[in-house]
Design an enzyme around this catalytic site. Structure first.
Site, short mmCIF file in Angstrom:
data_model
loop_
_atom_site.label_atom_id
_atom_site.label_comp_id
_atom_site.label_asym_id
_atom_site.label_seq_id
_atom_site.Cartn_x
_atom_site.Cartn_y
_atom_site.Cartn_z
CE LYS A 184 -4.51 1.00 0.47
NZ LYS A 184 -5.68 0.13 0.19
N1 GLU Z 1 -7.40 0.12 -3.08
C1 GLU Z 1 -8.18 -1.07 -3.32
C2 GLU Z 1 -8.22 -1.93 -2.07
O1 GLU Z 1 -8.04 -1.46 -0.97
C3 GLU Z 1 -7.73 -1.82 -4.56
C4 GLU Z 1 -6.30 -2.25 -4.58
C5 GLU Z 1 -5.85 -2.81 -5.94
O2 GLU Z 1 -6.66 -2.91 -6.85
O3 GLU Z 1 -4.67 -3.12 -6.02
O4 GLU Z 1 -8.49 -3.09 -2.13
#
Ligand code: GLU
Length: 435
Positions: free
Chosen positions: A125
């Site tokens: 993240k």
């Molecule tokens: N931000 C989204 C989540 O928390 C998607 C992450 C992604 O598609 O890599 O799952």
């Protein structure tokens, strides 16, 4: 060195201070969640320490020229929590409250989520501590590009693949893709997902998280004898996740009776007109001021009579202060980490079924996986194909988690953690330690 399962557990040094629970900030909550599953992991528990220490943490300074000639510095992060099952994968958020503890927890939840739906990724993240509403479009672009360049040393189509999250979107993914590509001298569409469809994005990606929320909600409803077509639904956050989930529930016959967001809260017992509300939000940026509903004090949202509640905004919204007020039979976590552990226990005692984030909002990353696969083969599927595959993945994953919850008589969150941690730690063991 031999690594058979009979080898004694490794001795762990105490966690370094920046990894400790930090007054139950988001990372502390993740550590508690891991502690709860440890007893179910059998021999794999000897690897559990892996999950309590992110693999790689990068903190970057992001300096940009503001439009008025001054220079501003922002703090950015990219955390790769685990890469045992594949490259890091997870979104990037721009928010004034972003902290390292939060990004660490979000990266860890991505590891769990990706393993829970069995896509071949680890968890990562990123984020920048900034209120993007205070930036012009040019400033936002320069900040995004500089951040991408700074984290460029650890991301890549086979290393770590960012995606949209809170306050980031397709345009920001386009700038990230372009910056990475310019730095390496060739177009690398697969370095991020959630891109515009004209730039290697996938049909259905924008709606995927909301569609996944609806899919697992409908599956769970069947199992507890709740008729979705007659259900009253309350939604917190009416953006990409809550808005789409609300729309799909309304299309299935449910009444969306209340919506709360950063601007206020609205209520209509007979059900809100979701398509007009979506138009209102697209124009005004909030549900507040929507004509065909009663305005409601934001905090009253938690008392609303409803069958299904969908927190789809930020972390730590359902707390010990409001968990006992929730009327719903089922809470579907569209957001990441919206329920604190104390609130989780209160809801459990009150027999409110919680569909945890790590399965409920996994639709987004599932279609991100489809996007990445399509980018590699430069062959694109139609939307129907994407949606069918998404529903299949979500239903299968949910059925597996439900079964584990019944078998061990644990919450769906603990069950999802059991399934995911087993998968992650099994690959950890298979790969072994290097050197
Ligand atoms: N931000 C989204 C989540 O928390 C998607 C992450 C992604 O598609 O890599 O799952």
């Amino acid at each position: 060195m031999a690594t058979s399962s009979s080898t004694p557990a490794p001795t762990a040094h105490p966690l370094p201070s920046y990894l400790q629970a930090e007054h139950l900030g988001p990372w502390g909550i993740f550590l508690q969640q891991v502690d709860r599953v440890e007893p179910y992991l059998g021999n794999l528990a000897r690897w559990v320490e892996t999950l309590k220490r992110p693999k790689r943490i990068l903190v970057v300074d992001v300096p940009i020229h503001l439009d008025d000639g001054r220079i501003a510095h922002f703090e950015g992060y990219r955390v790769q929590h685990n890469t045992s099952r594949g490259p890091g994968k997870g979104g990037v958020r721009f928010h004034q409250d972003v902290t390292l503890s939060e990004v660490m927890a979000l990266s860890a939840w991505m590891s769990i989520k990706n393993a829970a739906v069995n896509v071949p990724y680890g968890g990562a993240k990123g984020g920048i501590r900034v209120d993007p509403k205070t930036l012009s479009r040019g400033e936002l672009e320069r900040m995004t590009r500089r951040y991408t360049s700074e984290i460029g040393i650890i991301i890549g189509p086979t290393k770590d693949i960012p995606a949209p999250d809170v306050n980031t979107n397709e345009q920001i993914m386009a700038w990230m893709m372009d910056t990475y590509s310019m730095n390496q001298g060739s177009t690398a569409t697969g370095v991020v997902t959630g891109k515009p469809v004209d730039l290697g994005g996938s049909l259905g990606r924008r709606e995927a998280t909301g569609r996944g929320v609806f899919t697992v909600g409908a599956e769970a409803a069947k199992r507890i004898g709740l008729d979705v077509a007659k259900a009253a639904v309350a939604v917190q956050g009416f953006g990409n996740v809550g808005g789409i989930a609300g729309k799909l529930f309304a299309e299935a016959g449910a009444r969306v009776v209340a919506v709360q967001d950063h601007g206020g809260a609205i209520y209509r017992e007979a059900g809100l007109d979701v398509p007009s509300l979506l138009k209102h939000v697209a124009e005004k940026g909030t549900v507040a001021g929507f004509e065909h509903a009663e305005a409601m004090e934001a905090d009253k949202f938690w008392d609303v009579p409803c069958d299904i509640m969908i927190p789809a905004a930020l972390e730590q919204q359902i707390t010990k202060a409001n968990a006992h007020r929730i009327q719903a039979r089922m809470v579907i976590e569209g957001a990441n980490g919206p329920t604190t552990p104390e609130a989780d226990d209160i809801l459990h005692e009150r027999n409110v079924l919680v569909l945890p984030d790590v399965i409920a909002n996994a639709g987004g990353v599932t279609v991100s996986y489809f996007e990445w696969v399509q980018d590699f083969s430069s062959f694109f599927w139609d939307e129907d194909e994407i949606n069918k595959r998404l529903v299949r993945v979500m239903q299968q994953a949910f059925a597996g988690v439900w079964q584990v919850a019944e078998q061990h008589k644990v919450s769906l969150r603990t069950a999802t953690f059991i399934v995911a941690c087993e998968r992650i730690l099994h690959t950890r063991e298979l790969r072994g330690l290097y050197p």
